[in-house]
Design a protein around this motif. Structure first.
Motif, mmCIF file in Angstrom:
data_model
loop_
_atom_site.group_PDB
_atom_site.id
_atom_site.type_symbol
_atom_site.label_atom_id
_atom_site.label_comp_id
_atom_site.label_asym_id
_atom_site.label_seq_id
_atom_site.Cartn_x
_atom_site.Cartn_y
_atom_site.Cartn_z
ATOM 1 N N GLY A 305 0.927 -1.329 -0.459
ATOM 2 C CA GLY A 305 0.103 -0.182 0.512
ATOM 3 C C GLY A 305 0.987 1.332 -0.162
ATOM 4 N N ARG A 306 -0.049 2.907 -0.294
ATOM 5 C CA ARG A 306 1.269 3.455 -1.023
ATOM 6 C C ARG A 306 0.425 5.016 -0.342
ATOM 7 N NH1 ARG A 306 5.969 5.770 -2.387
ATOM 8 N NH2 ARG A 306 5.922 7.789 -2.799
ATOM 9 N N TYR A 307 0.179 5.588 0.193
ATOM 10 C CA TYR A 307 -0.395 6.491 0.812
ATOM 11 C C TYR A 307 0.472 7.789 0.196
ATOM 12 C CZ TYR A 307 -1.120 11.700 2.560
ATOM 13 O OH TYR A 307 -1.783 13.103 3.348
ATOM 14 N N LEU A 308 -0.862 9.001 -0.400
ATOM 15 C CA LEU A 308 -0.006 9.934 -2.385
ATOM 16 C C LEU A 308 -0.654 11.145 -1.286
ATOM 17 C CD1 LEU A 308 -1.405 8.016 -4.702
ATOM 18 C CD2 LEU A 308 -0.545 7.601 -3.661
ATOM 19 N N ASP A 309 0.632 11.259 -0.649
ATOM 20 C CA ASP A 309 0.248 12.705 -0.170
ATOM 21 C C ASP A 309 0.171 14.191 -0.342
ATOM 22 O OD1 ASP A 309 2.659 12.456 -1.354
ATOM 23 O OD2 ASP A 309 3.576 13.224 0.821
ATOM 24 N N ASN A 310 0.553 13.831 -1.992
ATOM 25 C CA ASN A 310 0.054 15.238 -3.074
ATOM 26 C C ASN A 310 -1.358 15.034 -3.326
ATOM 27 O OD1 ASN A 310 2.662 15.385 -2.999
ATOM 28 N ND2 ASN A 310 3.249 15.222 -5.009
ATOM 29 N N PHE A 311 -1.756 14.358 -2.958
ATOM 30 C CA PHE A 311 -3.132 14.423 -3.641
ATOM 31 C C PHE A 311 -4.405 14.150 -2.094
ATOM 32 C CE2 PHE A 311 -1.479 11.348 -6.701
ATOM 33 C CZ PHE A 311 -2.725 12.224 -8.045
ATOM 34 N N THR A 312 -3.906 14.746 -0.704
ATOM 35 C CA THR A 312 -4.643 15.029 0.447
ATOM 36 C C THR A 312 -5.249 16.564 -0.209
ATOM 37 O OG1 THR A 312 -2.733 13.575 1.718
ATOM 38 C CG2 THR A 312 -4.219 15.505 2.481
ATOM 39 N N SER A 313 -6.262 15.929 0.096
ATOM 40 C CA SER A 313 -7.398 17.548 0.147
ATOM 41 C C SER A 313 -8.344 17.800 1.807
ATOM 42 C CB SER A 313 -8.589 17.138 -0.967
ATOM 43 O OG SER A 313 -9.825 17.945 -0.144
ATOM 44 N N ILE A 314 -7.452 19.199 2.134
ATOM 45 C CA ILE A 314 -7.725 20.003 2.963
ATOM 46 C C ILE A 314 -9.590 20.755 2.677
ATOM 47 C CG2 ILE A 314 -7.483 20.909 5.175
ATOM 48 C CD1 ILE A 314 -4.542 19.387 5.080
ATOM 49 N N LYS A 315 -10.300 21.102 2.868
ATOM 50 C CA LYS A 315 -11.514 21.879 2.828
ATOM 51 C C LYS A 315 -12.328 22.035 4.087
ATOM 52 C CE LYS A 315 -12.963 19.110 -1.555
ATOM 53 N NZ LYS A 315 -13.474 18.654 -1.810
ATOM 54 N N TYR A 316 -12.048 23.752 3.728
ATOM 55 C CA TYR A 316 -12.220 24.631 5.207
ATOM 56 C C TYR A 316 -14.301 24.457 5.029
ATOM 57 C CZ TYR A 316 -12.779 28.099 8.803
ATOM 58 O OH TYR A 316 -13.071 28.995 10.208
ATOM 59 N N ASN A 317 -14.529 24.789 4.116
ATOM 60 C CA ASN A 317 -15.859 25.044 4.170
ATOM 61 C C ASN A 317 -16.662 25.966 4.909
ATOM 62 O OD1 ASN A 317 -15.934 23.125 2.424
ATOM 63 N ND2 ASN A 317 -15.931 21.665 3.628
ATOM 64 N N ASN A 318 -15.628 27.506 4.835
ATOM 65 C CA ASN A 318 -16.243 28.059 5.607
ATOM 66 C C ASN A 318 -16.527 28.265 7.431
ATOM 67 O OD1 ASN A 318 -15.656 30.231 3.942
ATOM 68 N ND2 ASN A 318 -17.002 29.899 3.293
ATOM 69 N N GLY A 319 -15.445 26.918 7.725
ATOM 70 C CA GLY A 319 -16.207 26.680 8.759
ATOM 71 C C GLY A 319 -17.547 25.708 9.630
ATOM 72 N N ASP A 320 -18.211 25.218 8.406
ATOM 73 C CA ASP A 320 -19.380 25.030 8.496
ATOM 74 C C ASP A 320 -18.323 23.140 7.979
ATOM 75 O OD1 ASP A 320 -21.410 23.679 8.707
ATOM 76 O OD2 ASP A 320 -22.648 24.351 6.208
ATOM 77 N N LYS A 321 -19.005 21.721 9.013
ATOM 78 C CA LYS A 321 -18.194 20.742 8.272
ATOM 79 C C LYS A 321 -17.244 20.142 7.336
ATOM 80 C CE LYS A 321 -21.910 17.914 10.349
ATOM 81 N NZ LYS A 321 -21.354 17.454 11.286
ATOM 82 N N PRO A 322 -15.965 20.537 7.641
ATOM 83 C CA PRO A 322 -14.648 20.827 7.219
ATOM 84 C C PRO A 322 -13.873 19.067 6.723
ATOM 85 C CG PRO A 322 -14.476 22.131 9.696
ATOM 86 C CD PRO A 322 -15.379 21.256 9.115
ATOM 87 N N GLU A 323 -13.666 19.114 5.959
ATOM 88 C CA GLU A 323 -13.274 17.617 5.686
ATOM 89 C C GLU A 323 -11.459 17.780 5.797
ATOM 90 O OE1 GLU A 323 -15.490 16.986 2.365
ATOM 91 O OE2 GLU A 323 -17.751 17.698 2.662
ATOM 92 N N ILE A 324 -11.586 16.598 5.932
ATOM 93 C CA ILE A 324 -9.894 15.732 4.978
ATOM 94 C C ILE A 324 -10.215 14.765 4.417
ATOM 95 C CG2 ILE A 324 -7.645 15.263 6.012
ATOM 96 C CD1 ILE A 324 -7.988 16.875 8.410
ATOM 97 N N GLU A 325 -9.336 14.567 3.033
ATOM 98 C CA GLU A 325 -9.911 13.011 2.393
ATOM 99 C C GLU A 325 -8.194 13.169 2.057
ATOM 100 O OE1 GLU A 325 -12.135 12.710 -0.957
ATOM 101 O OE2 GLU A 325 -10.310 13.673 -2.082
ATOM 102 N N LEU A 326 -8.101 11.898 2.430
ATOM 103 C CA LEU A 326 -6.843 11.112 2.630
ATOM 104 C C LEU A 326 -6.986 10.105 1.763
ATOM 105 C CD1 LEU A 326 -5.530 10.647 5.771
ATOM 106 C CD2 LEU A 326 -5.317 12.463 4.601
ATOM 107 N N VAL A 327 -6.307 10.268 0.379
ATOM 108 C CA VAL A 327 -5.947 8.830 -0.619
ATOM 109 C C VAL A 327 -4.458 7.520 -0.906
ATOM 110 C CG1 VAL A 327 -5.504 8.548 -3.383
ATOM 111 C CG2 VAL A 327 -7.174 10.607 -2.421
ATOM 112 N N CYS A 328 -5.500 6.633 -0.398
ATOM 113 C CA CYS A 328 -4.059 5.573 -0.286
ATOM 114 C C CYS A 328 -4.228 4.755 -1.747
ATOM 115 C CB CYS A 328 -4.057 4.443 1.004
ATOM 116 S SG CYS A 328 -4.166 5.567 2.209
ATOM 117 N N MET A 329 -3.392 4.230 -2.789
ATOM 118 C CA MET A 329 -3.313 3.306 -3.443
ATOM 119 C C MET A 329 -2.888 1.552 -3.251
ATOM 120 S SD MET A 329 -0.696 3.888 -7.173
ATOM 121 C CE MET A 329 -0.961 2.925 -7.947
ATOM 122 N N GLY A 330 -2.908 0.826 -3.770
ATOM 123 C CA GLY A 330 -2.762 -0.579 -3.939
ATOM 124 C C GLY A 330 -3.734 -1.075 -2.938
ATOM 125 N N ASN A 331 -3.738 -2.540 -2.822
ATOM 126 C CA ASN A 331 -4.383 -3.281 -2.094
ATOM 127 C C ASN A 331 -4.581 -3.345 -0.819
ATOM 128 O OD1 ASN A 331 -5.746 -4.166 -4.792
ATOM 129 N ND2 ASN A 331 -4.025 -5.609 -5.508
#
Length: 493
Positions: A305-331
């Motif tokens: 497996g591998r964590y793709l740090d360049n594809f990390t998505s951090i969305k503040y959304n003006n403080g309303d339900k912020p999101e952190i999305e992490l992407v991994c590759m492999g089985n």
């Protein structure tokens, strides 16, 4: 003999007193020298030409004749650069852009109570905005290529860095204007740094493709830049103590001073609020990055497996339900209990108190359509290429990875046609029929399977309307099915 006796009779405290006075005098001299040095280093009032500065700012306010055509040409150049994703072309357009004039006029007129200059600045500012947006809109409306380049998307939302760049850029510009013998290089540098033109071009792009979110976000960025440049000008003019405009009628003078103060206050309130919001977003992203580094950044994959740090998505959304999305590759799949512990850390750890309401999404390769992994294969290659010593190894590496993905794709790729057709009918009222098939394509070196959709529209649609509708459906299918290779054919009934 008597002199010797007199010297012997001096009390022990008299000599130290003289030494203390000498030290105090030396210290005062040192402080005075330091104060004089700092004044010569930082004081800008002595070398300021107030009258010439005022005349230069007022002269740059109007938009007419040559200035209007220069603005139009620079907008076209910037739009082409943004469309082609060329930073160099965008910088060239900003160098010839005359956008700063009315904004400096706004700041100066508020600082010296010059109501005539304020009125003229506001009028020309409106002309500047309308002309710029209209020019960019016409370019993107009729230019056949409307790609959403990274240069365009970067101008759809401001953060605290944009606020600080605008403020200190405006500060540098008005200081350069105020100096006897204007520093042209500073003016060019500020024109590039504050980036007033690209947001206006992005507004035109958003309107041309019908994406109001892009248009609103870019206009917000432009307004933020404008406010903080004007605020920096206002503060600098006040610091340099430019003379206030005097009016023969004292009642009129008081009324104008009151109006100028109210306008300045109205400008500062949203500026302060924006700075606060941008600061909050900046602190959130800082903690989010620390959280990512403390969790998946330290996670040990054991079976490919591998964590793709360049594809990390951090969305503040003006403080309303912020999101952190992490992407991994492999089985290899990160266990659910590990992800649960990360969620607990995010919500309970004092070091991440700004992330309490944040949603954590972990996208793992083996749980997604294979097209998602194909999208990340280039990132995987880029991260590994320095460790591959020869061209043959690079080719073997890529071939093995593509073979694995194609094998998994043949096992997992399915099209939920019933759901897709129901959603398409609900979303597109002019749709008559939808057809789906797979096509096997080969160039005799490799074989691939593509999903092909064919749609038919009601009679009466104009060719332009049909092209736009086809693009909407195509974009929706690619997102809905997570497959960028989908082909679409659209005709009228």
């Amino acid at each position: 003999m008597s002199d010797k006796l007199n010297q012997d009779n001096i009390t022990p405290t008299e000599k130290p007193t003289e030494s203390q006075e000498a030290v105090k005098q030396d210290a005062k001299g040192l402080l005075e020298s330091l104060r004089r040095f700092l004044r010569e280093l930082l004081d800008i009032r002595e070398n300021t030409d107030q009258e010439a500065t005022k005349e230069a700012i007022i002269a740059d306010i109007p938009f007419k004749g040559h200035t209007s055509w220069i603005l139009i040409c620079s907008i076209f150049i910037a739009s082409i650069g943004l469309n082609a994703n060329s930073t160099a072309v965008v910088i060239g357009a900003m160098l010839i852009s005359p956008l700063m004039g009315p904004i400096l006029g706004l700041g100066m007129s508020l600082a010296i109570n010059d109501i005539d200059t304020l009125r003229r600045s506001l009028k020309n500012f409106a002309v500047m905005v309308v002309l710029s947006v209209l020019t960019a809109y016409l370019f993107f409306e009729f230019f056949p290529i409307q790609d959403e380049s990274s240069e365009l998307l970067a101008r759809t939302a401001p953060d605290i860095r944009d606020v600080l760049i605008a403020f200190f850029g405006g500060l540098a510009l008005v200081i350069a204007r105020a100096k006897k013998g204007t520093i042209a290089s500073v003016i060019f540098g500020v024109a590039i740094a504050t980036a007033l033109m690209p947001p206006l071009c992005t507004v035109g792009f958003g309107l041309a493709i019908g994406n109001l979110d892009y248009a609103v976000g870019a206009m917000y960025l432009f307004i933020i830049n404008t406010i903080f440049i004007a605020l920096a000008t206002f503060l600098t003019i006040k610091l340099l103590k430019f003379p206030m405009v005097r009016y023969a009628n004292s009642a009129k003078r008081r009324r104008i001073a009151r109006i100028a103060s109210i306008v300045a206050l109205l400008v500062m309130i949203p500026a302060g609020m924006t700075f606060y919001e941008a600061f909050q977003e900046s602190m959130f992203k800082k903690q989010a990055n620390e959280f990512v580094n403390a969790t998946i950044g330290k996670y040990q994959f054991v079976s490919g497996g591998r964590y793709l740090d360049n594809f990390t998505s951090i969305k503040y959304n003006n403080g309303d339900k912020p999101e952190i999305e992490l992407v991994c590759m492999g089985n290899e799949i990160i266990p659910a209990n590990i992800i649960s512990s990360w969620n607990t850390m995010m919500k309970e750890d004092e070091d991440f108190k700004r992330l309490v309401n944040t949603e954590l999404h972990v996208i793992q390769g083996s749980q997604n359509d294979q097209v998602d992994q194909l999208k990340y294969i280039n990132e995987l290659y880029e991260s590994q290429k320095n460790q591959l010593s020869s061209k043959a190894e690079k080719i073997a590496f890529l071939e093995a990875e593509v073979t694995r993905l194609q094998k998994n794709a043949s096992q997992q790729k399915q099209i939920p046609f019933q759901d897709i057709s129901a959603e398409a009918k609900a979303n597109y009222e002019n749709l008559v029929s939808l057809q789906y098939d797979n096509a096997v394509i080969t160039d005799f070196n490799k074989t691939d399977t593509l999903s092909i959709f064919e749609i038919k529209w009601k009679e009466g649609l104009t060719p332009r309307k049909m092209v736009l509708e086809n693009k909407r459906v195509h974009d929706w299918l690619k997102v809905r099915l997570k497959d960028t290779t989908i082909q679409l054919r659209g005709t009228s009934k």
